[in-house]
Design an enzyme around this catalytic site. Sequence first.
Site, PDB file in Angstrom:
ATOM      1  N   LYS A 284       0.875  -1.176   0.000  1.00 60.11           N
ATOM      2  CA  LYS A 284       0.000   0.000   0.000  1.00 60.11           C
ATOM      3  C   LYS A 284       0.915   1.229   0.000  1.00 60.11           C
ATOM      4  O   LYS A 284       1.601   1.509   0.974  1.00 60.11           O
ATOM      5  CB  LYS A 284      -0.883  -0.017   1.246  1.00 60.11           C
ATOM      6  CG  LYS A 284      -1.618   1.288   1.552  1.00 60.11           C
ATOM      7  CD  LYS A 284      -2.691   1.614   0.528  1.00 60.11           C
ATOM      8  CE  LYS A 284      -3.597   2.734   1.022  1.00 60.11           C
ATOM      9  NZ  LYS A 284      -2.875   4.003   1.271  1.00 60.11           N
TER      10      LYS A 284
ATOM     11  N   SER B  76       1.116   5.455  12.737  1.00 59.49           N
ATOM     12  CA  SER B  76       0.518   5.914  13.988  1.00 59.49           C
ATOM     13  C   SER B  76      -0.059   4.765  14.798  1.00 59.49           C
ATOM     14  O   SER B  76      -0.356   3.685  14.272  1.00 59.49           O
ATOM     15  CB  SER B  76      -0.603   6.919  13.690  1.00 59.49           C
ATOM     16  OG  SER B  76      -1.698   6.254  13.068  1.00 59.49           O
TER      17      SER B  76
ATOM     18  N   GLY C 227      -3.645   4.013  13.472  1.00 59.43           N
ATOM     19  CA  GLY C 227      -3.669   3.229  12.245  1.00 59.43           C
ATOM     20  C   GLY C 227      -3.245   1.796  12.464  1.00 59.43           C
ATOM     21  O   GLY C 227      -3.881   0.856  11.971  1.00 59.43           O
ATOM     22  N   GLY C 228      -2.152   1.598  13.203  1.00 59.01           N
ATOM     23  CA  GLY C 228      -1.659   0.254  13.435  1.00 59.01           C
ATOM     24  C   GLY C 228      -2.614  -0.592  14.262  1.00 59.01           C
ATOM     25  O   GLY C 228      -2.821  -1.779  13.964  1.00 59.01           O
TER      26      GLY C 228
ATOM     27  N   GLU D 134       4.721  -1.135  13.808  1.00 63.29           N
ATOM     28  CA  GLU D 134       5.553  -0.234  14.618  1.00 63.29           C
ATOM     29  C   GLU D 134       4.800   1.079  14.699  1.00 63.29           C
ATOM     30  O   GLU D 134       4.557   1.719  13.687  1.00 63.29           O
ATOM     31  CB  GLU D 134       6.929  -0.071  13.956  1.00 63.29           C
ATOM     32  CG  GLU D 134       7.929   0.619  14.854  1.00 63.29           C
ATOM     33  CD  GLU D 134       8.063   2.091  14.535  1.00 63.29           C
ATOM     34  OE1 GLU D 134       7.413   2.908  15.228  1.00 63.29           O
ATOM     35  OE2 GLU D 134       8.800   2.426  13.597  1.00 63.29           O
TER      36      GLU D 134
ATOM     37  N   CYS E 136      10.861   8.003  14.411  1.00 66.62           N
ATOM     38  CA  CYS E 136      10.173   7.196  15.423  1.00 66.62           C
ATOM     39  C   CYS E 136      11.014   7.025  16.680  1.00 66.62           C
ATOM     40  O   CYS E 136      10.497   6.575  17.703  1.00 66.62           O
ATOM     41  CB  CYS E 136       9.787   5.840  14.848  1.00 66.62           C
ATOM     42  SG  CYS E 136      11.060   5.067  13.862  1.00 66.62           S
TER      43      CYS E 136
ATOM     44  N   GLU F 190       2.989   9.987  22.561  1.00 64.70           N
ATOM     45  CA  GLU F 190       3.847  10.612  21.558  1.00 64.70           C
ATOM     46  C   GLU F 190       3.183  11.844  20.952  1.00 64.70           C
ATOM     47  O   GLU F 190       2.009  11.821  20.586  1.00 64.70           O
ATOM     48  CB  GLU F 190       4.160   9.614  20.443  1.00 64.70           C
ATOM     49  CG  GLU F 190       5.061  10.184  19.355  1.00 64.70           C
ATOM     50  CD  GLU F 190       5.287   9.204  18.219  1.00 64.70           C
ATOM     51  OE1 GLU F 190       6.372   9.255  17.606  1.00 64.70           O
ATOM     52  OE2 GLU F 190       4.387   8.388  17.935  1.00 64.70           O
TER      53      GLU F 190
END
Length: 519
Positions: free
Chosen positions: A178, A236, A239-240, A259, A296, A387
């Site tokens: 993607k 993010s 999303g993850g 991650e 990150c 974060e």
Amino acid sequence: MELTGQNFIGNTRSADGSVTFQAVNPATGEDLQPSYVEATGDEVDQAFRKAEEAFKVYRQKSGTRRAELLEAIADEIEVLGDQLIRRCSRETGLTEGHLNGERGRTVGQLRLFGKVIREGSWVDARIDTSKEGPDIRSMKMALGPVGIFGASNFPLAFSVAGGDTASALAAGCTIVVKAHPAHPGTCEMVGGAIRKAVEETGMPDGTFSMVQGTSHEVGQAMVEHPLAKAIGFTGSFKGGKALYDAATRRPEPIPVYAEMGSTNPMFLLPGALKEQGEELAEGLVNSVNLGVGQFCTNPGLVAYQDSDEARAFQQKVSEHFKKASAGTMLTAGIQSAYKQGLEKLLQQEGVRLVADGKDNGSATPGVPHLLNVSSKDFLANRFLEEEVFGPSTLTITAGGKQDLVAIAENLQGHLTATLYGTEQDLEEYSELVRVLQRKVGRLIFNGFPTGVQVNHAMVHGGPFPATTDARATSVGTLAIERFVRPVCFQGFPEEQLPDELKADNPLGIGRLVNGERTK
């Protein structure tokens, strides 16, 4: 290379959808041509069906043949030359110098995985010919088609041809990528290089596909496709976690190696502040602002005990922050989230703004911010650990050693934790070290966390919520472990065994034979 705005379904270009989008130059706000066509559900389905058919052939290719593919991809990316770097810079706001370095890392890790699979011992071949039972032999083998999501902050090294792609192809998996919608042109150029390498090395059509899109539907279709056997993701937490939850709801759950970010706490111990406070102040500011804070491993938390040296350190850091200029953030969405995150932090009990930097006048400025809070207020508020993706850090003033230990014990999972100190500090703070070992994937002594070396020993992972699987790494050659499973052969005739398990060891690899390591 001429950009078309189309998807790659195996070796064929495709643009069946009606929804289009464009990349935006984050420095100027300018729309970039061409328009990109979002993949349809049917195109995602075609990509995975091709990947499944290709996998039946590709998985049987030798390590040497798969290495040739990885090396050809690296060569083709280099052939793209300055055109790739210029397009990538326009789509991300990252400097051409930075991107040249990132391209070097990208092709370097492709070639490194090529070396690993040429040598072959990574399959962990085990043979037991004990007379007490049947002949049993095992090795690691590829899972199947893998879905990979490109990251926003590393448009080359964690994107279409990044570490997930390199490790999955090395393992013997076929892939459907993607593309990240923030840099679709960069993705198309790199995707074209991979497609060319697939054709030149004679790999089956469907070894690689790439779909474009801004909607969640494209990603969901990838995760939910019944032929997908694993997912690699960098991005993010929101999303993850959404992808992970979708994968666990499937009739056949699959692993998601996500991650999802980290605040990478640093602990500055008394000896370090006394001996190198000024150097640490300058180094911290440089680390926080590297890549406009969009790494990150950006150090988002810095804890230390209150002392004269600590106050002098804080003053020096403040002076450096006030002189620091903003950089251009990757997207307007990331910049907006950064501003909102700072505003929310400053609304929390006990948090104060110590210093901020200068605006650079770009369309998406990332202005450096230095904040401070006491250990008491930090420990009372879980939100302060979250974060804020950008060039900011929250310093935590603690009262004593046990406050630092309490901060560490209260932490969730992170990618890294850093200890700055003397050897005597390490002895005196051994309890802190033991606590941090359970909290992170990489523990650093006297070094800033920004920068991740690609080698055989690196671990870029950590306990939840930094990742969805603390046993895995997304950087380094151990990343190949994510896309394989152990397969055991019991009682098989010699001629039907894989070469890795045959008695005469035709590949000459290291193996475990009847409990003895062979070379």
